[in-house]
Design a protein around this motif. Structure first.
Motif, PDB file in Angstrom:
ATOM      1  N   ASP A 181      73.413  66.881  15.494  1.00 62.26           N
ATOM      2  CA  ASP A 181      72.475  67.937  15.871  1.00 62.26           C
ATOM      3  C   ASP A 181      72.228  68.878  14.693  1.00 62.26           C
ATOM      4  OD1 ASP A 181      74.356  70.591  16.545  1.00 62.26           O
ATOM      5  OD2 ASP A 181      75.365  68.661  16.812  1.00 62.26           O
ATOM      6  N   THR A 182      71.094  69.556  14.734  1.00 63.63           N
ATOM      7  CA  THR A 182      70.695  70.424  13.622  1.00 63.63           C
ATOM      8  C   THR A 182      71.666  71.576  13.426  1.00 63.63           C
ATOM      9  OG1 THR A 182      68.392  69.893  14.134  1.00 63.63           O
ATOM     10  CG2 THR A 182      68.764  71.722  12.651  1.00 63.63           C
ATOM     11  N   PHE A 202      70.359  62.786  11.019  1.00 61.87           N
ATOM     12  CA  PHE A 202      70.465  64.068  11.706  1.00 61.87           C
ATOM     13  C   PHE A 202      69.217  64.291  12.564  1.00 61.87           C
ATOM     14  CE2 PHE A 202      73.154  64.459   7.960  1.00 61.87           C
ATOM     15  CZ  PHE A 202      74.314  65.010   8.487  1.00 61.87           C
ATOM     16  N   ASP A 203      69.367  65.072  13.608  1.00 62.61           N
ATOM     17  CA  ASP A 203      68.291  65.263  14.583  1.00 62.61           C
ATOM     18  C   ASP A 203      67.386  66.426  14.166  1.00 62.61           C
ATOM     19  OD1 ASP A 203      66.799  64.832  16.855  1.00 62.61           O
ATOM     20  OD2 ASP A 203      68.089  66.041  18.146  1.00 62.61           O
ATOM     21  N   VAL A 204      66.753  66.262  13.005  1.00 63.15           N
ATOM     22  CA  VAL A 204      65.823  67.274  12.503  1.00 63.15           C
ATOM     23  C   VAL A 204      64.441  66.944  13.069  1.00 63.15           C
ATOM     24  CG1 VAL A 204      64.932  68.440  10.453  1.00 63.15           C
ATOM     25  CG2 VAL A 204      67.204  67.377  10.394  1.00 63.15           C
ATOM     26  N   ASP A 253      62.989  73.420  12.350  1.00 66.19           N
ATOM     27  CA  ASP A 253      64.323  72.925  11.977  1.00 66.19           C
ATOM     28  C   ASP A 253      64.441  72.806  10.457  1.00 66.19           C
ATOM     29  OD1 ASP A 253      64.975  72.720  14.648  1.00 66.19           O
ATOM     30  OD2 ASP A 253      64.798  70.525  14.739  1.00 66.19           O
ATOM     31  N   ILE A 302      67.033  74.696   7.719  1.00 67.33           N
ATOM     32  CA  ILE A 302      67.868  74.004   6.735  1.00 67.33           C
ATOM     33  C   ILE A 302      67.670  74.623   5.348  1.00 67.33           C
ATOM     34  CG2 ILE A 302      68.141  71.805   5.491  1.00 67.33           C
ATOM     35  CD1 ILE A 302      67.498  70.433   8.209  1.00 67.33           C
ATOM     36  N   GLY A 361      63.045  62.316  10.622  1.00 71.17           N
ATOM     37  CA  GLY A 361      64.162  63.243  10.496  1.00 71.17           C
ATOM     38  C   GLY A 361      64.798  63.276   9.117  1.00 71.17           C
TER      39      GLY A 361
END
Length: 309
Positions: free
Chosen positions: A37-38, A67-69, A74, A78, A280
């Motif tokens: 997860d992010t 990763f769940d971007v 989101d 980052i 992602g």
């Protein structure tokens, strides 16, 4: 050196290469499935910021994969996790602001201040093509010096001059279709001249209402701290030479030989590294060490960018 860190698992991707002992790109994945997860990713990046920056300088490219971007929000979170300063894009290529520090991506070079890091996020991978190839620029210098030693040193000694022409208004049908009003953020010619001067550019007004911008004399190569003393091919000669709306020449106005530019383009292609985008993906590039571009693609494709000091 084997890379191991508790908050990331080192992976592989198609197209990955080892260049002078460095893996490009270094692929970092979630350490376990429930850490994709992010929020977990951002927490890991904040805790390991110094280590991550070391890995980026060492390997020149780092790919976060698995990763769940999900979106620009989101991606922006980052980028902000690192605390890197933003750089405003000023240049001829059309870019659209998406969210906070995030923009649409293309291969048009920024002007004046070069970002230290360029970061891409793939929200929608294309069905075919659309890769973002990158090239270890020291390899281009090494090979050009092998084949054109005297010409390289002549260009280095004299410096370069770039020009590009822009219409008054944007032309979104062209990769370099940004009008001068968009480039300089004003419709006032005197103000545009002041802003151009601050960026190290001279302006030449054209009868059709457009403008010719002149930038120089930047060098052909550069050596940056912390990168093994490598002489980086740090220019946009291939991208701007002999184009309809741009040119690259020696600072004294002498033309750069066609075979020099053509062979340089071939070497860049031969040394390029690319992988197929996955949804992602977040790709960090050390802009001091790499050249990058974009392959044609079938739609849809949505790759966003952040440029940082």
């Amino acid at each position: 050196m084997e890379i191991s860190y508790k908050d990331f698992k080192v992976g592989k991707c198609e197209g990955q290469k080892v260049v002078d002992g460095e893996t490009m790109p270094l692929v970092l994945q979630p350490p376990e499935p429930n850490k994709s997860d992010t929020e977990s990713l951002i927490s890991a990046l904040k805790q390991n910021k110094h280590w991550f920056e070391q890995m980026l300088i060492k390997n020149s490219a780092v790919l976060l994969r698995g990763f769940d971007v999900k979106n620009a929000e989101d991606f922006n979170d980052i980028i902000e996790a690192f605390g890197w300063d933003d750089i405003r894009y000023v240049g001829p290529a059309p870019r659209t602001h998406v969210y906070k520090r995030i923009w649409t991506a293309n291969e048009g070079p920024p002007i004046k201040e070069s970002p230290k890091k360029v970061v891409f996020f793939c929200e929608i991978p294309p069905p075919e093509g659309g890769q973002t190839p990158f090239v270890p620029s020291f390899r281009v210098t090494e090979r050009m010096l092998e084949e054109f030693p005297e010409a390289v040193e002549e260009v280095e000694a004299k410096g370069l001059k770039y020009t590009f022409t822009a219409l008054s208004k944007d032309d979104t049908s062209s990769m370099r279709g940004r009008g001068w009003e968009g480039v300089f953020g004003t419709s006032d010619k005197a103000e545009a001249e002041r802003r151009a001067k601050a960026l190290g550019m001279d302006l030449e007004w054209l009868p059709n209402g457009g403008v010719k911008t002149i930038l120089g004399p930047p060098s052909l190569t550069k050596v940056f701290d912390g990168r093994k003393g490598r002489r980086m091919w740090f220019n946009t000669v291939v991208g701007m030479h002999g184009k309809e709306s741009s040119s690259a020449m020696l600072a004294d106005g002498t033309e750069i030989p066609e075979n020099f530019v053509k062979r340089c383009g071939q070497i860049i292609e031969e040394e390029s590294i690319q992988f197929k985008w996955e949804k992602g993906d977040v790709l960090f590039l050390d802009n001091m060490a790499l050249l990058h571009g974009r392959r044609p693609s079938l739609p849809p494709r949505k790759v966003l960018v952040a440029i940082c000091k």
